[in-house]
Design an enzyme around this catalytic site. Structure first.
Site, short mmCIF file in Angstrom:
data_model
loop_
_atom_site.label_atom_id
_atom_site.label_comp_id
_atom_site.label_asym_id
_atom_site.label_seq_id
_atom_site.Cartn_x
_atom_site.Cartn_y
_atom_site.Cartn_z
N ARG A 13 0.78 -1.21 -0.15
CA ARG A 13 0.00 0.11 0.11
C ARG A 13 0.66 1.25 -0.05
O ARG A 13 1.93 1.37 0.70
CB ARG A 13 -0.82 -0.08 1.25
CG ARG A 13 -2.35 0.91 0.84
CD ARG A 13 -2.98 0.78 2.28
NE ARG A 13 -3.55 -0.77 2.45
CZ ARG A 13 -4.47 -0.67 3.34
NH1 ARG A 13 -4.95 0.06 4.22
NH2 ARG A 13 -4.73 -2.21 3.39
N SER A 101 -8.39 0.04 1.03
CA SER A 101 -9.39 -0.12 1.84
C SER A 101 -10.14 1.46 2.33
O SER A 101 -10.36 1.92 1.44
CB SER A 101 -8.57 -0.75 3.03
OG SER A 101 -9.55 -0.94 4.27
N HIS A 102 -9.73 1.78 3.55
CA HIS A 102 -10.28 2.97 4.03
C HIS A 102 -9.33 4.11 4.03
O HIS A 102 -9.88 5.29 4.34
CB HIS A 102 -10.70 2.58 5.47
CG HIS A 102 -9.31 2.46 6.57
ND1 HIS A 102 -8.86 1.17 6.45
CD2 HIS A 102 -8.68 3.23 7.10
CE1 HIS A 102 -7.93 1.32 7.31
NE2 HIS A 102 -7.43 2.40 7.82
N LYS A 111 -3.74 -6.64 -2.15
CA LYS A 111 -3.77 -7.67 -1.47
C LYS A 111 -3.84 -8.73 -2.45
O LYS A 111 -4.45 -8.95 -3.51
CB LYS A 111 -5.22 -7.76 -0.89
CG LYS A 111 -5.39 -6.56 0.21
CD LYS A 111 -6.99 -6.48 0.98
CE LYS A 111 -7.02 -5.40 1.96
NZ LYS A 111 -8.21 -5.49 2.38
N ASP A 235 -16.22 -0.67 5.32
CA ASP A 235 -15.01 0.09 5.04
C ASP A 235 -15.06 0.18 3.33
O ASP A 235 -16.00 -0.41 2.73
CB ASP A 235 -13.74 -0.57 5.68
CG ASP A 235 -13.34 -1.62 5.07
OD1 ASP A 235 -14.12 -2.57 4.37
OD2 ASP A 235 -12.19 -2.19 4.91
N ASP A 237 -13.43 -1.22 0.93
CA ASP A 237 -13.38 -2.56 0.05
C ASP A 237 -14.16 -3.61 0.54
O ASP A 237 -14.06 -4.62 0.11
CB ASP A 237 -12.01 -2.91 -0.13
CG ASP A 237 -11.25 -3.31 1.04
OD1 ASP A 237 -11.50 -2.95 2.41
OD2 ASP A 237 -10.40 -4.25 1.11
N ASP A 239 -14.41 -5.37 3.63
CA ASP A 239 -13.88 -6.36 4.36
C ASP A 239 -14.00 -6.28 6.07
O ASP A 239 -13.53 -7.06 6.79
CB ASP A 239 -12.59 -7.04 4.21
CG ASP A 239 -11.44 -6.18 4.17
OD1 ASP A 239 -11.86 -5.00 4.72
OD2 ASP A 239 -10.35 -6.46 3.82
N ARG A 240 -14.40 -5.04 6.33
CA ARG A 240 -14.80 -4.40 7.72
C ARG A 240 -16.07 -3.96 8.04
O ARG A 240 -16.53 -3.18 7.07
CB ARG A 240 -13.41 -3.63 8.31
CG ARG A 240 -12.16 -4.14 8.18
CD ARG A 240 -11.12 -3.33 8.81
NE ARG A 240 -11.18 -1.86 8.40
CZ ARG A 240 -11.34 -1.10 9.00
NH1 ARG A 240 -11.62 -0.72 10.20
NH2 ARG A 240 -11.58 0.29 8.34
N GLU A 318 -11.90 -9.36 14.82
CA GLU A 318 -11.11 -8.48 15.39
C GLU A 318 -11.86 -7.18 15.72
O GLU A 318 -12.67 -6.97 15.40
CB GLU A 318 -10.02 -8.01 14.42
CG GLU A 318 -8.89 -9.01 14.02
CD GLU A 318 -7.89 -8.37 13.10
OE1 GLU A 318 -6.73 -8.58 13.40
OE2 GLU A 318 -8.20 -8.13 11.74
N SER A 320 -11.14 -4.13 14.76
CA SER A 320 -11.15 -3.54 13.61
C SER A 320 -12.38 -3.71 12.88
O SER A 320 -12.91 -3.03 11.72
CB SER A 320 -9.97 -3.70 12.73
OG SER A 320 -9.96 -5.01 12.38
N HIS A 322 -13.11 -6.77 11.12
CA HIS A 322 -12.76 -7.92 10.51
C HIS A 322 -13.68 -8.99 11.22
O HIS A 322 -13.25 -9.54 12.23
CB HIS A 322 -11.10 -8.25 10.34
CG HIS A 322 -10.54 -7.37 9.44
ND1 HIS A 322 -10.66 -7.70 7.77
CD2 HIS A 322 -9.93 -6.40 9.46
CE1 HIS A 322 -9.83 -6.72 7.33
NE2 HIS A 322 -9.34 -5.95 8.39
#
Length: 448
Positions: A13, A101-102, A111, A235, A237, A239-240, A318, A320, A322
């Site tokens: 990233r 992501s964010h 990824k 988020d 993409d 995934d959260r 998590e 976060s 996830h």
């Protein structure tokens, strides 16, 4: 030569215009294609998010992959979980997702998945070495386009058992999830309000980070108006997940995981539930109360997925946001699917605030971050570990978590930045301050 600092613990990233210039993306493409070829793989999926730079990066990436002999299935703009789904559903376990992501709009990244698992740590550094060596495979791969969204929508809705139709408010933050999640909600007949659903890489309203309250103020305001079973944020993409109860109160990732665990353990008694070191003692106590086996592990979505697979655990999560379901699903982090599982739970009639109230309450700090250097952060954590292990119960699977009967304190080195991450929790506010003081006094001693 690519900037080595963009090769992080879980992904790659950096700044789209400099770190991921046309030349650098072309270099990366030939390197990652060579990496796949080394393991005998010549087919992979490529997906991208809604960032302004993503189409440019995708075109160069696909061309470079073809030049190394890799054939690409281009699935276009999709949430990251849709790329993950493709790895399992179509029998080709390799893929690259173009996303940051964010992060702010200036960023982008990759990824990378091989054999249905995202690479991390030393594997990412091995890829970096491959790029730096410059000895690339040569070949003539092909490219085909495929729309996988209908298969994804059908799959994530097939096993749901929604009794009533809870009304939900959703903020997709102009990320990738808006169109596909609205399609799913319409298919299920769920009443909903959608905020900022159009993908827009300029993020005109706020950054798509649903676990930062400042970024979901509009969603909180809408839910507080009443009439919604919950609020859900995604988020950039997908995934959260972030969640609000029916009163607009934030449901943090560990409490949300406890709610999923309550539902899952009725069908899988004694199952393992994996979580990371920043999660609450309340989560541990709740899982034990429900008859499950709580398992603490390192922070990081790739690490959690690997541990989940090794332990044959049906659920993990998590702080976060996830959330990973291997129960009725493939075991990767999918915020869309997590949102649907939450809707399924709420469709039985109990309020989200009531479900959350069953998790033992602790007072806690947010994640505290102290800037340092990459070299120094490890030295500091090692010194703190040596000190605390003499007199306290220490969990050292990821940094130093000092455990007390009535709380804990954590210091760990960030996996992605030159930063120390700290978090504290206790049964009372006074005790919380005592534990914080213990850590910060020790940090001050180290700096002397």
């Amino acid at each position: 030569m690519m900037n080595p600092e963009i090769f992080r613990e879980y992904d790659i990233r950096g700044l789209a215009q400099t770190d991921l210039s046309d030349d650098n993306v072309a270099l990366f493409a030939r390197g990652v294609g060579t990496y796949y070829r080394r393991f005998g793989h010549t087919e992979l999926f490529v997906g991208r998010d809604m960032r302004i730079s993503s189409p440019r990066i995708a075109d160069i990436l696909i061309k470079g992959l073809n030049e190394t002999g890799c054939s690409v299935i281009d699935i276009g703009m999709v949430p990251t979980p849709v790329l993950y789904f493709s790895l399992f559903h179509y029998g080709i376990g390799n893929g690259i997702m173009i996303t940051a992501s964010h992060n702010p709009k200036e960023f982008n990244g990759f990824k990378i998945a091989i054999d249905r698992a995202t690479i991390y740590g030393s594997d990412i550094q091995e890829l970096r070495s491959t790029i730096e060596e410059g000895r690339f495979a040569v070949g003539h791969g092909t490219t085909q386009r495929r729309d996988v969204t209908n298969d994804y929508v059908n799959h994530v809705t097939a096993s749901l058992n929604i009794h009533t139709k809870p009304k939900i408010a959703v903020d997709t933050g102009n990320g990738t999830c808006g169109p596909i999640f609205e399609k799913i909600l319409n298919k299920l007949g769920l009443r909903h309000l959608m905020l900022f659903k159009e993908p827009d890489g300029n993020f005109p309203h706020h950054l798509p980070d649903p676990v930062v309250p400042e970024h979901i103020t509009e969603l909180i305001d809408e839910v507080r108006k009443g009439g919604y079973a919950c609020g859900i944020g995604f988020d950039g993409d997908g995934d959260r997940i972030g969640a609000l109860d029916e009163k607009g109160k934030v449901i943090w990732g560990d409490v949300l995981l406890a709610i999923y665990a309550e539902d899952l353990l009725t069908r899988h008694p004694g199952a393992k539930v994996i979580f990371e070191v920043k999660c609450s003692k309340g989560l541990i106590e709740r899982i034990e109360e429900l008859g499950g086996v709580p398992m603490m592990y390192k922070t990081g979505h790739s690490l959690i997925k690997a541990k989940m697979k090794a332990e044959n655990a049906p659920l993990a999560g998590e702080m976060s946001g996830h959330i990973f379901f291997a129960d009725r699903y493939y075991g990767y982090d999918d915020a869309i699917y997590a949102a649907l599982r939450l809707c399924e739970i709420l469709s039985r009639g109990e309020k989200l605030s009531s479900l959350a109230s069953r998790v033992p309450k602790y007072y806690s700090t947010p994640e505290l971050r102290i800037d340092t250097t990459d070299a120094e952060k490890f030295k500091i954590v090692d010194a703190m570990k040596s000190y605390f292990m003499n007199s306290y119960r220490v969990i050292d699977i990821d940094g130093v978590r000092v455990d007390f009967d009535d709380g804990w304190g954590l210091i760990r080195p960030s996996n992605t930045q030159p930063v120390l991450v700290l978090r504290f929790e206790a049964k009372s506010e006074d005790r919380l301050e005592e534990i914080k003081k213990l850590f910060f006094e020790r940090l001050a001693e180290y700096k002397k």
